[in-house]
Write an enzyme that holds these catalytic residues in place. Structure first.
Site, PDB file in Angstrom:
ATOM      1  N   CYS A 141       0.837  -1.195   0.000  1.00 21.19           N
ATOM      2  CA  CYS A 141       0.000   0.000   0.000  1.00 21.19           C
ATOM      3  C   CYS A 141       0.876   1.251   0.000  1.00 21.19           C
ATOM      4  CB  CYS A 141      -0.919   0.002   1.219  1.00 21.19           C
ATOM      5  SG  CYS A 141      -0.029   0.049   2.788  1.00 21.19           S
TER       6      CYS A 141
ATOM      7  N   CYS B 162      35.278 -29.127 -29.453  1.00 25.30           N
ATOM      8  CA  CYS B 162      35.427 -27.826 -28.798  1.00 25.30           C
ATOM      9  C   CYS B 162      34.465 -27.726 -27.604  1.00 25.30           C
ATOM     10  CB  CYS B 162      35.134 -26.689 -29.778  1.00 25.30           C
ATOM     11  SG  CYS B 162      36.247 -26.632 -31.198  1.00 25.30           S
TER      12      CYS B 162
ATOM     13  N   ASP C 295       4.712  20.282 -35.424  1.00 23.46           N
ATOM     14  CA  ASP C 295       5.699  20.826 -36.363  1.00 23.46           C
ATOM     15  C   ASP C 295       5.587  20.218 -37.750  1.00 23.46           C
ATOM     16  OD1 ASP C 295       6.567  18.350 -35.631  1.00 23.46           O
ATOM     17  OD2 ASP C 295       8.691  18.859 -35.609  1.00 23.46           O
TER      18      ASP C 295
END
Length: 586
Positions: free
Chosen positions: A40, A124, A553
Site C-alpha cells: 500500500c 570444442c 511541427d
C-alpha cells in the site's frame, strides 16, 4: 638572515587525486531498487522516510505500483549497500540478482551465460565443458557448439563470472558475457509480480475455504436454528461450537500472518501502515474470541454469543481478495512498457573474426559490425558502413513513408529494414539506444509523482495514525458510556466498546487513497506510450487538462501510418471506376 623556505611542490598526481576526490564527493548518482513486500501507499511512505534519514540521499521516490525505489544520492556520502540496508530496516526486502542477499554469498547459486567464440565442433564443446568443470565451485555446465553458447551454474561463495571467463579464454576460446539487459530485468520483475499474485490468490483461496463454514455456523442461526446440525448447536453444545470455530479460524490466521509480523512490528517501531490497522482490528477480534472460548470451557457459556472468530476471518479474506485485485491492476499498468520492449529484436547478426555470428542483442558491443537483411528490425543504433536500403522509422517519427539510407547515414534500433541489405557499425548499445531511452522516459514518468499524488502521499502518511487515534477515542467513549468489556445487558454480555474500535480500524483498511492517483498516472502514461505520445513526467500529464492549443511541427506525425484514397478526380473521357482500376493495377 634565514633563507626563505621554498614553497612545497605538489605533484600533479596528488592534485589530480584531490580533484577527483572533490568531484566524487560532489557527484550525484541515481539508482533503482526493486522492492518486495509492499502492499500500500503507507508501505512506500515508510520506506521513503527510512531512506531520507541517510544524509547522502537527496531524493527518494518509492512506487507501490512498480515495486521500485528510485533514489538520487551523493556518492561521497552513501552507496547502494547502505540504501538497501535502509529498505530492509524499514521491514521490506530488495531483490538482488543471482540470489545474493545480505553481505554473504554462502550457499547462494549464481548463473552466468556466455557466447563462446571459436567453438565450432563437439570436440570444442567438450574442451570448454571440461575447462569450466575444473573451476572450483562450478555446479552445472551446459554448452552448445551450434549456438556457441555456455551456461554455468556456480557457487557464488567459491567462484565468480571473471574466473569462469578466464577458464574459457584459457582453453583457447573467447568468452563474451551475455548481459541480462533491460528486457531480462523487466521479464524477471514481471515473473516476481506473477509469483506474488499467485501466492496472494492461494492465500485468499485457503482463507475463503476455511472462512465459509465459520460464516455459515455464525450466521445460519439468524435465519433458522434448524440449519445448524444438532451436535453444533451453540445453545446445547457451546464447547463443541466454540472449538469448531476456533479450529477453522486457525488456518485463516496463519495465511494472514504477515498482517501481524509486519503490520504490528511496524506499529511497535513507530511506523504504522495499512497492515497495522488490519493486524490490530483482526488481532483484537481474534484474541477476544480466544478469551471467550476459554471462558466457555470454564463454564461461562454466555460467551458463546461473543466469539468474534467470523469477524477476524471474514476481514482477512476480504483484504486478501482486495490485495489480489490490486496486484492484477498493477500488472496491467506495465503492459505498455512490455509492448515497447517487444519492438526490439531478440538477436543480431554480427561480424567477428571474419565470421557472421547470431548473438543476443544484449551481447552486441560498441564498434561491432552488424548485418541487417530485408524485413529485419535493426537491433541497435549505428552508422551504415556498407550497402543501402529504405528504413521504416514510423516507430520513432510517426512518418509512414520509408526513409532512404546510404553509407554514412544513421540507423536507429527497433526500426524496420524494408528492402536492401546493409552492414552498420554499432554506436549505441544496451541502455544507450533510442528505444531504451524512450522506455526509460516512460518508466520515469510512471514512477514520478504529480502534485496531486504528493498530496495523496501526505494524506496517506498521516492517515494511519489518525485512524488509530479515532479508534482509541471510540473505545474510550463507549467505555465511559458503560458499554464496556463484559457489561451485562439484556441478551447477555457484550463487547460493544471493542467492537466499535475494531469497526473503525477495519473500515479504514482499503488502500484506495494511496493507490488511485499513481494507478491513474501509470495507466495514462502507459496508454500514451502505446499510442506514440510520451510524457516526460507526471506533472506534465496533470497539467495537460489546462491545455487549450497544441502546435505540431509537421503533418507526418498526425497520420494513421498508412496511405488512403481521399479523392478520385478523373480526366475528361475517363470515369472514376476506370481510373481506380488502372491505379489499383499499377
Amino acid at each position: 638572515m634565514k633563507p626563505m623556505k621554498k614553497p612545497k611542490k605538489v605533484d600533479r598526481a596528488s592534485r589530480q587525486a584531490k580533484r577527483q576526490h572533490t568531484q566524487r564527493h560532489a557527484e550525484t548518482a541515481t539508482c533503482e531498487l526493486p522492492v518486495t513486500g509492499m502492499h500500500c501507499a503507507s508501505c512506500a511512505a515508510t520506506i521513503e522516510r527510512e531512506l531520507r534519514k541517510d544524509p547522502g540521499v537527496k531524493e527518494a521516490n518509492v512506487s507501490v505500483l512498480t515495486n521500485k525505489a528510485r533514489i538520487s544520492y551523493d556518492v561521497g556520502k552513501t552507496d547502494e549497500g547502505r540504501l538497501k540496508a535502509a529498505v530492509k530496516k524499514a521491514g521490506y526486502d530488495v531483490y538482488e540478482e543471482t540470489g545474493k542477499k545480505g553481505t554473504t554469498n554462502a550457499g547462494k547459486a549464481g548463473l552466468a551465460e556466455f557466447t563462446v567464440l571459436g567453438m565450432g565442433s563437439t570436440h570444442c564443446e567438450g574442451v570448454v565443458t571440461k575447462a569450466l568443470q575444473a573451476v572450483k565451485g562450478v555446479q552445472e555446465v551446459e554448452t552448445s557448439y551450434a549456438k556457441e553458447y555456455a551456461k554455468v551454474t556456480y557457487d557464488a561463495a567459491t567462484t565468480n563470472e571473471t574466473a569462469l571467463k578466464e577458464a574459457i579464454d584459457g582453453a583457447g576460446y573467447e568468452a563474451v558475457r551475455i548481459a541480462p539487459g533491460r528486457q531480462a530485468l523487466h521479464d524477471h520483475e514481471r515473473a516476481l509480480r506473477e509469483q506474488e499474485r499467485t501466492v496472494l490468490f492461494r492465500k485468499f483461496l485457503i482463507a475463503a475455504l476455511f472462512t465459509a463454514p465459520i460464516l455459515y455456523l455464525s450466521m445460519a442461526e439468524l435465519i433458522s436454528g434448524s440449519l445448524i446440525p444438532s451436535f453444533l448447536q451453540p445453545a446445547t453444545h457451546p464447547i463443541t461450537y466454540a472449538l469448531t470455530l476456533l479450529v477453522f479460524s486457525l488456518p485463516v490466521i496463519v495465511v494472514g500472518r504477515h498482517f501481524y509480523t509486519k503490520g504490528l512490528v511496524n506499529l511497535v517501531k513507530g511506523r504504522p501502515n495499512m497492515d497495522s490497522l488490519i493486524g490490530l482490528g483482526t488481532g483484537a477480534a481474534y484474541l477476544y474470541g480466544l478469551y471467550a472460548t476459554a471462558s466457555i470451557l470454564l463454564g461461562t457459556v454466555v460467551f458463546v454469543r461473543e466469539l468474534y472468530f467470523e469477524t477476524a476471518s471474514v476481514i482477512i479474506v476480504l483484504i486478501l481478495l482486495g490485495k489480489y485485485l490490486e496486484e492484477l491492476t498493477k500488472g496491467r499498468t506495465s503492459e505498455a512498457i512490455k509492448r515497447l520492449m517487444g519492438l526490439a529484436p531478440k538477436s543480431a547478426t554480427v561480424k567477428r573474426n571474419g565470421k557472421e555470428l547470431t548473438l543476443p542483442v544484449a551481447d552486441v558491443q560498441m564498434g561491432d559490425l552488424v548485418v541487417v537483411k530485408p524485413g529485419e528490425r535493426i537491433p541497435v543504433d549505428g552508422i551504415i558502413v556498407e550497402g543501402s536500403s529504405s528504413v521504416d522509422e514510423s516507430m520513432l517519427t510517426g512518418e509512414s513513408i520509408p526513409v532512404e539510407k546510404q553509407q554514412g547515414d544513421k540507423v536507429v534500433g527497433a526500426t524496420i529494414n524494408k528492402h536492401g541489405s546493409f552492414t552498420f557499425r554499432a554506436e549505441k548499445v544496451g541502455n544507450e539506444t533510442a528505444l531504451a531511452q524512450i522506455i526509460k522516459l516512460v518508466e520515469e514518468a510512471q514512477t514520478s509523482r504529480a502534485p496531486i499524488a504528493r498530496l495523496a502521499d501526505k494524506a496517506a502518511g498521516i492517515f494511519v495514525p489518525v485512524v488509530l487515534a479515532i479508534a482509541l477515542l471510540a473505545l474510550a467513549a463507549w467505555l465511559v458510556a458503560g458499554f464496556g468489556f463484559g457489561v451485562a445487558l439484556p441478551g447477555g454480555t457484550t463487547l460493544f466498546a471493542l467492537t466499535a474500535a475494531i469497526t473503525v480500524l477495519v473500515i479504514a483498511c482499503p488502500c484506495a487513497l494511496g493507490l488511485a492517483t499513481p494507478t491513474a498516472i501509470m495507466v495514462g502514461t502507459g496508454k500514451g506510450a502505446e499510442l506514440g505520445v510520451l510524457f516526460k513526467n507526471a506533472t506534465a500529464l496533470e497539467h495537460l487538462h489546462k491545455t487549450t492549443t497544441i502546435v505540431f511541427d509537421k503533418t507526418g506525425t498526425l497520420t494513421e501510418g498508412k496511405p488512403v484514397v481521399t479523392d478520385i478526380i478523373p480526366a475528361k473521357g475517363m470515369n472514376e471506376e476506370e481510373l481506380l482500376t488502372l491505379a489499383a493495377s499499377a
